[in-house]
Design a protein around this motif. Structure first.
Motif: not given
Lengths: 122, 165, 116
Positions: A78-81, C49-52, C62-71
């Motif tokens: 996931v981090g890689l993506c 993901l937060f850096g992204t 950006g919004i999708k990476s925040l959701l992925c972080m919470i998940f």
């Protein structure tokens, strides 16, 4: 003797990381995007961590070790993506990341049920 | 019924965040989809909808629980990095048993997640009837039940009791 | 400026990822490996993901990476808990240097009660 092994391993690992940092690798992405030199090196270091995980998948003494390593590998992809999203500028890579996270979580739950030796009913 | 309505709003907000910047076509389709989801699984996920209505619970969650959790998480990572990089590998592992006074499912899940992401501890099993958690501890300081409870559980239990009970 | 902060977050997450995988290789049994790897890799990936999110901003990615972080924060401990319980029920032994195992003692007591 253990100190000696630790020393050899540390020299090997730090050597590979320094080699990745100082050596100009050929990057597969667009060379005019911002920060592409930094992000390409980030990709190579994540691949190094994935190789460490794959060592545990290969040499795990029990099945549980292999399942742990597969779970961790799924989280790291996931981090890689996410890094691929900024380094190529295409926003659909993060969709692959979200789908991979869901799939990896369900895969870990199913494999742990299998390890427990029960059916899926209870 | 209340739980289905709150499930509808949760699903609708998540749908809007996934289709960011939402226009009206996305909103119509999202309304149908989240109504279907709320009709199917609404009363499985949210069993006590009156908990969602108190603003003081959100206040405790964002002001007390979240900064403490992030700080403990960061300390846990530094701790693991120290133990992994040390040449003599200073670990004394073992599985200990602690007691908890929390009863609801959500609170127990959050307690187990917090224990897993804080320094040196990981929850192995939950016995909900007796209120007992089995915890794998990488640096066992005590084998006693009460003192282990005081060290591991107490700092989270006080906050989580205010949020979820 | 905010791009530099995002790159610093990505570097920190990368370092924790490598430490977690090193723990997966070095530590002696399943439970210790699970602890080190779950903690380090979860916080490391969340930091990436937060850096992204900081670099991309409030766009779709950006919004999708925040959701992925919470998940990830919600599900990674649950997966670790399930794997640990499955391993203990499947009979994977603890490391021989470990101090106490209350869970196995309680399980043996229950089994003896059931036999009686």
């Amino acid at each position: 003797m253990k100190i000696f092994r630790w020393f050899i391993g540390m020299i090997f690992l730090v050597g590979i990381v320094i080699l990745i940092i100082i050596r100009p690798f050929p990057f597969l992405f667009y060379p005019d995007l911002p920060y592409i030199n930094f992000l390409g090196r980030v990709l190579y270091i994540i691949i190094l961590a994935c190789i460490l995980c794959l060592y545990r998948v290969w040499r795990g003494p029990t099945g549980a070790d292999r399942i742990v390593a597969i779970d961790i590998l799924g989280i790291m992809i996931v981090g890689l993506c996410a890094v691929l999203t900024i380094s190529t500028g295409r926003s659909w890579y993060i969709d692959i990341g979200i789908a991979w996270a869901l799939q990896s979580f369900i895969c870990a739950l199913a494999l742990s049920k299998y390890l427990e030796g029960k059916g899926f009913d209870d | 019924m209340k739980s289905r309505i709150s499930m509808f709003f949760v699903a609708f907000i998540v749908w809007c965040l996934f289709n960011w910047v939402p226009d009206w076509q996305h909103l119509v389709i999202g309304g149908f989809v989240s109504a279907f989801v709320a009709f199917m699984v609404g009363d499985l996920f949210i069993t006590r909808p009156h908990v969602l209505m108190h603003p003081s619970r959100y206040w405790y969650f964002f002001v007390y629980y979240l900064p403490m959790f992030l700080w403990e998480c960061f300390k846990a990572n530094l701790d693991v990095a120290y133990r992994v990089l040390h040449p003599r590998l200073p670990i004394y592992p073992g599985i200990v048993k602690v007691r908890t006074k929390l009863t609801t499912d959500t609170a127990l899940t959050f307690l187990a997640n917090s224990i897993t992401l804080t320094p040196g501890t990981m929850s192995v099993d939950i016995d909900k009837d007796n209120g007992v958690l089995y915890i794998h501890w990488i640096d066992v300081k005590t084998k006693d039940v009460e003192s282990a409870t005081r060290i591991i559980v107490d700092r989270f239990e006080k906050v989580l009791k205010k949020i979820f009970d | 400026m905010i791009n530099i902060i995002g790159l610093i977050f990505i570097s920190i997450g990368l370092a924790f990822d490598v430490f977690g995988c090193l723990g997966l290789v070095r530590l002696p049994d399943v439970y210790c490996r699970l602890q080190a790897a779950t903690k380090c890799v979860t916080l490391g990936t969340c930091s990436i993901l937060f850096g992204t999110f900081l670099i991309v901003g409030f766009t779709a990615a950006g919004i999708k990476s925040l959701l992925c972080m919470i998940f990830l924060v919600l599900t990674a401990p649950v997966a670790a808990h399930a794997i640990a319980r499955g391993a203990h029920r499947a009979g994977v032994k603890l490391w021989e240097g470990s101090i106490v195992d209350k869970y196995a003692e309680d399980k043996e007591g229950e089994a003896q009660n059931r036999i009686k």
